[in-house]
Design an enzyme around this catalytic site. Structure first.
Site, PDB file in Angstrom:
ATOM      1  N   HIS A  52      38.031  54.241  40.955  1.00  0.00           N
ATOM      2  CA  HIS A  52      37.598  52.852  40.800  1.00  0.00           C
ATOM      3  C   HIS A  52      36.455  52.600  41.778  1.00  0.00           C
ATOM      4  O   HIS A  52      36.365  53.250  42.835  1.00  0.00           O
ATOM      5  CB  HIS A  52      38.750  51.895  41.101  1.00  0.00           C
ATOM      6  N   GLU A  54      35.923  50.319  43.948  1.00  0.00           N
ATOM      7  CA  GLU A  54      36.346  49.983  45.308  1.00  0.00           C
ATOM      8  C   GLU A  54      36.746  51.225  46.095  1.00  0.00           C
ATOM      9  O   GLU A  54      36.348  51.403  47.248  1.00  0.00           O
ATOM     10  CB  GLU A  54      37.533  49.012  45.306  1.00  0.00           C
ATOM     11  N   CYS A  82      42.659  45.703  41.458  1.00  0.00           N
ATOM     12  CA  CYS A  82      44.003  46.044  40.987  1.00  0.00           C
ATOM     13  C   CYS A  82      44.890  46.329  42.204  1.00  0.00           C
ATOM     14  O   CYS A  82      44.431  46.298  43.351  1.00  0.00           O
ATOM     15  CB  CYS A  82      43.937  47.267  40.070  1.00  0.00           C
ATOM     16  N   CYS A  85      43.618  49.279  44.383  1.00  0.00           N
ATOM     17  CA  CYS A  85      42.434  48.945  45.178  1.00  0.00           C
ATOM     18  C   CYS A  85      42.750  47.928  46.270  1.00  0.00           C
ATOM     19  O   CYS A  85      42.223  48.023  47.372  1.00  0.00           O
ATOM     20  CB  CYS A  85      41.322  48.457  44.260  1.00  0.00           C
TER      21      CYS A  85
END
Length: 148
Positions: A52, A54, A82, A85
């Site tokens: 992801h 992040e 999410c 993260c």
């Protein structure tokens, strides 16, 4: 730079990810008013469910400053993080989190599990939502419209 300018850079990273076929989410990490890391989603490209924006930006920022503690850093991301993260942001000790669009299905900051509000959360960044929200939401909506 100001908060919207850093979010603009996160939106640029999201656009680049979208052009590569990834879900268009971008992240920028700033320390002392300087961008030290930037990333877009790469889960498909890297064949990695943890890639992801992040997480990738946190990894790059930690390498850039030589520490896993990013206590003087602010994170700008185009979509509400999410759970994975949010946990990574907490472990990195990010000072402030700015996010664009909310994510009622997968978000974990102000939606869903509300990770930072959990009693087991060790570090809670200051959270600023809806920064660049309309641009981020439009980018995501347009991306998924083409795929449905």
């Amino acid at each position: 730079m100001t908060a919207p300018s850093f979010m603009d850079l996160a939106l640029e990273a999201a656009e680049k990810a979208g052009k590569a076929g990834e879900v268009p989410i971008g992240c920028v990490i700033v320390r002392e008013n300087e961008v030290i890391a930037s990333a877009g989603n790469r889960t498909l490209t890297d064949h990695d469910p943890t890639a992801h924006a992040e997480v990738l930006a946190l990894r790059a920022a930690a390498l850039a400053i030589g520490s896993e503690r990013l206590t003087e850093c602010n994170l700008y991301v185009t979509l509400e993080p999410c759970t994975m993260c949010a946990a990574a942001i907490s472990f990195a000790r990010i000072r402030r989190l700015y996010y664009g669009a909310s994510d009622p299905k997968g978000g974990a900051v102000d939606s869903g599990v509300r990770f930072f509000a959990a009693p087991t959360c060790h570090h809670r960044p200051e959270v600023y939502s809806s920064v660049g929200e309309s641009e981020a939401a439009t980018l995501l909506r347009d991306f998924f419209k083409v795929r449905r």
